[in-house]
Design a protein around this motif. Structure first.
Motif, PDB file in Angstrom:
ATOM      1  N   GLN A  37       4.677  -7.971  -1.693  1.00  0.00           N
ATOM      2  CA  GLN A  37       4.031  -8.618  -0.538  1.00  0.00           C
ATOM      3  C   GLN A  37       5.072  -9.138   0.146  1.00  0.00           C
ATOM      4  O   GLN A  37       5.197  -9.258   1.222  1.00  0.00           O
ATOM      5  CB  GLN A  37       3.497 -10.004  -1.069  1.00  0.00           C
ATOM      6  N   ILE A  38       6.490  -9.328  -0.467  1.00  0.00           N
ATOM      7  CA  ILE A  38       7.604  -9.890   0.217  1.00  0.00           C
ATOM      8  C   ILE A  38       8.291  -8.714   1.505  1.00  0.00           C
ATOM      9  O   ILE A  38       9.004  -9.201   2.307  1.00  0.00           O
ATOM     10  CB  ILE A  38       8.739 -10.182  -0.825  1.00  0.00           C
ATOM     11  N   ARG A  39       8.236  -7.712   0.543  1.00  0.00           N
ATOM     12  CA  ARG A  39       9.052  -6.564   1.322  1.00  0.00           C
ATOM     13  C   ARG A  39       8.272  -5.925   2.870  1.00  0.00           C
ATOM     14  O   ARG A  39       8.651  -6.107   3.636  1.00  0.00           O
ATOM     15  CB  ARG A  39       9.115  -5.635   0.140  1.00  0.00           C
ATOM     16  N   ALA A  40       6.720  -5.883   2.180  1.00  0.00           N
ATOM     17  CA  ALA A  40       6.101  -5.775   3.205  1.00  0.00           C
ATOM     18  C   ALA A  40       6.057  -6.689   4.851  1.00  0.00           C
ATOM     19  O   ALA A  40       5.867  -6.756   5.888  1.00  0.00           O
ATOM     20  CB  ALA A  40       4.218  -5.361   2.547  1.00  0.00           C
ATOM     21  N   GLY A  41       5.948  -8.057   3.921  1.00  0.00           N
ATOM     22  CA  GLY A  41       6.589  -9.348   4.846  1.00  0.00           C
ATOM     23  C   GLY A  41       7.348  -9.383   6.236  1.00  0.00           C
ATOM     24  O   GLY A  41       7.628  -9.982   7.205  1.00  0.00           O
ATOM     25  N   LEU A  42       8.701  -7.999   5.681  1.00  0.00           N
ATOM     26  CA  LEU A  42      10.138  -8.058   7.010  1.00  0.00           C
ATOM     27  C   LEU A  42       9.902  -6.967   7.033  1.00  0.00           C
ATOM     28  O   LEU A  42      10.567  -7.049   8.125  1.00  0.00           O
ATOM     29  CB  LEU A  42      11.159  -8.321   4.979  1.00  0.00           C
ATOM     30  N   VAL A  43       8.531  -6.639   7.117  1.00  0.00           N
ATOM     31  CA  VAL A  43       8.147  -5.323   8.363  1.00  0.00           C
ATOM     32  C   VAL A  43       7.173  -5.609   9.329  1.00  0.00           C
ATOM     33  O   VAL A  43       6.104  -6.412   8.723  1.00  0.00           O
ATOM     34  CB  VAL A  43       8.021  -4.026   7.922  1.00  0.00           C
ATOM     35  N   LYS A  44       7.725  -4.921  10.532  1.00  0.00           N
ATOM     36  CA  LYS A  44       6.984  -5.365  11.581  1.00  0.00           C
ATOM     37  C   LYS A  44       5.752  -4.260  11.814  1.00  0.00           C
ATOM     38  O   LYS A  44       4.890  -4.890  12.269  1.00  0.00           O
ATOM     39  CB  LYS A  44       8.178  -5.601  12.751  1.00  0.00           C
ATOM     40  N   ASP A  45       6.366  -3.081  11.983  1.00  0.00           N
ATOM     41  CA  ASP A  45       4.900  -1.844  11.969  1.00  0.00           C
ATOM     42  C   ASP A  45       4.366  -2.207  10.881  1.00  0.00           C
ATOM     43  O   ASP A  45       4.326  -1.551   9.786  1.00  0.00           O
ATOM     44  CB  ASP A  45       6.040  -0.278  11.885  1.00  0.00           C
ATOM     45  N   VAL A  46       2.782  -2.180  11.559  1.00  0.00           N
ATOM     46  CA  VAL A  46       1.584  -2.222  10.677  1.00  0.00           C
ATOM     47  C   VAL A  46       1.675  -0.842  10.038  1.00  0.00           C
ATOM     48  O   VAL A  46       1.321  -0.674   8.509  1.00  0.00           O
ATOM     49  CB  VAL A  46       0.308  -2.811  11.860  1.00  0.00           C
ATOM     50  N   GLU A  47       1.846   0.269  10.228  1.00  0.00           N
ATOM     51  CA  GLU A  47       1.750   1.571   9.686  1.00  0.00           C
ATOM     52  C   GLU A  47       2.497   2.234   8.455  1.00  0.00           C
ATOM     53  O   GLU A  47       2.321   1.661   7.674  1.00  0.00           O
ATOM     54  CB  GLU A  47       1.606   2.621  11.033  1.00  0.00           C
ATOM     55  N   VAL A  48       3.633   1.515   9.027  1.00  0.00           N
ATOM     56  CA  VAL A  48       4.546   1.058   7.661  1.00  0.00           C
ATOM     57  C   VAL A  48       4.235   0.329   6.699  1.00  0.00           C
ATOM     58  O   VAL A  48       4.299   0.415   5.756  1.00  0.00           O
ATOM     59  CB  VAL A  48       5.983   1.197   8.317  1.00  0.00           C
TER      60      VAL A  48
END
Length: 476
Positions: A37-48
């Protein structure tokens, strides 16, 4: 003597061993999800982000499967709840749905000893034939197909696993501690009250005499109040019921989770009109039966997971396993009937009134509180999925629980909540999106009318003919 000491020591250490295994595994699964959840929150690309969560869900699903299958007991029941396509990610559903009726079986020698002891008769005097391989083995009991010597009829023989009850209590206490943690960190919902109701219901499940009485009570009610009962319920074989053994009519059918394969086997297009009509009939009959049980009688089967539902000839439905039944107090039955009308009519003020009547205490964290309250009602107590939504996760950013915190929830209402969630899972699995609140509107109105809380002119379902139109939107 030494062997007996070792066995006694092993039995004494087993609860501690289960507790350690649960906490180590639960912490591992929870930590993995929070890190993602924390790592995904730092990624802007939706697909990634979606790819990251997909990998995490597959990893967590394998770990959850191991936890539930290896510890068994209460965790098999947890798998039945979490393995729903509307609640959990697809990876979880794919793994956990396979755990229905997959608990380790008690050895046949032990089964025979239990039957002889409980029925006070010789095993071969009772049964002409007895299939040693169980039809299914769940967390509390296993079921065998047999033929009675006296009547030459086939029966289902349900035999309780010895020594399971104490371990289930250990499991529930560990689960209660875990949900208290989740309440403080992640979920704005009174989960602890729900686990208290689970604890109570599990205690009931170990009494087959109670189950037999419940089965007969529900079967008699549905038979006497319908020209044709919406579901089949097995008949109890008299004088063959004890606390640990239950003998009942054997019903032939296909488990609903295998319906798609059975339809394809018969050369019918699973996505075609014939299959769609069969699925609608199955779901309509189940929903009607539950509406009558909950809203008219206030006494209902509270465990409609896929392993307890058979599809019989002509798309008829059989409802099995009455270990979990619930009797609602009159105030909750009528309060829930009022909430059903609120959901069916999108009536904000009625929803607020119903929450107060039911004793559901909430705190609003948004400006459009009444709108979100009605939305939360539908998420908890109706089967219809919002447009474009396939999973209703309490952890998602869009969850109504982020805007309406549920501080207290009546324990006795949990069985209704769980039943609705399981019915929604079935509807998603069958590919039909519908509202049980709309189908139940006539039953809810009748309940309130008989209680003097609704006048005849206000019974809108009679004027609109709603009951006959419920499933027309099933493909929406």
């Amino acid at each position: 003597m030494l062997e007996e000491f070792r066995q006694t020591l092993a039995d004494g250490l087993q609860p501690w061993s289960r507790s350690v295994q649960f906490w180590v595994r639960a912490a591992d699964i929870y930590t993995g999800c929070k890190v993602c959840q924390i790592r995904a929150g730092l990624v802007k690309d939706v697909e990634v982000r979606e790819a990251m969560w997909e990998r995490q869900h597959e990893l967590a699903a394998d770990k959850m499967y191991s936890l539930c299958s290896e510890l068994g007991g209460l965790f098999l029941k947890a798998a039945q709840i979490l393995g729903k396509p509307d609640l959990a990610p697809a990876a979880w559903v794919k793994k956990l749905v396979t755990l229905c009726d997959k608990a380790p079986a008690t050895r046949i020698e032990v089964v025979k000893q239990i039957i002889e002891k409980e029925l006070c008769r010789g095993f071969d005097d009772v049964f002409e034939r007895f299939d040693e391989e169980p039809v299914g083995s769940a967390s509390i009991a296993q079921v065998h197909r047999a033929r009675l010597r006296s009547s030459q009829t086939y029966v289902a023989v349900k035999v309780q696993h010895p020594g399971v009850e104490y371990l289930m209590q250990v499991d529930i206490h560990n689960l209660q501690a875990f949900v208290l943690f989740l309440q403080k960190t992640d979920i704005n919902f009174d989960l602890f009250s729900l686990t208290k109701e689970v604890e109570k219901q599990i205690g009931y499940e170990f009494d087959f005499l109670r189950e037999a009485n419940a089965m007969e009570r529900i079967r008699n009610s549905l038979t006497s109040n319908n020209k044709k009962p919406p579901v089949f319920i097995p008949r109890v074989i008299q004088d063959m019921v004890t606390r640990d053994v239950l003998v009942m009519e054997f019903i032939e059918g296909t488990p609903i989770m295998n319906l798609g394969n059975e339809i394809a086997k018969r050369g019918i297009d699973p996505g075609g009109k014939i299959a769609s009509m069969a699925k609608q009939k199955i779901l309509q009959n189940l929903t009607l039966a539950y509406g009558q049980m909950i809203l008219r009688d206030g006494f209902f089967h509270a465990d409609p997971h896929p392993g307890n539902i058979l599809v019989c000839k002509g798309s008829e439905v059989a409802l099995l396993d009455y270990g979990q039944v619930k009797e609602l107090p009159e105030s909750l039955r009528l309060g829930y009937a009022n909430l059903v009308l609120a959901m069916a009519d999108n009536n904000f003020s009625r929803a607020v009134e119903s929450y107060k009547e039911l004793g559901i205490c909430t705190v609003r964290n948004c400006s459009d509180g009444e709108v979100e309250l009605l939305k939360l009602s539908s998420r908890m107590f109706d089967t219809r999925m919002p447009p474009g939504v396939t999973i209703l996760s309490p952890f998602s950013e869009e969850s109504s629980l982020n805007k309406i915190a549920v501080q207290s929830f009546p324990e006795e209402l949990y069985s209704v909540l769980r039943t609705i969630q399981l019915l929604r899972g079935l509807s998603v699995g069958l590919g039909i999106n519908y509202s049980c609140a709309e189908q139940w509107r006539p039953i809810a109105e009748e309940a309130l009318f008989k209680a003097g809380r609704l006048k005849g002119r206000d019974m809108t379902s009679r004027r609109r003919g709603i009951f006959s139109r419920i499933f027309r939107r099933g493909r929406d």
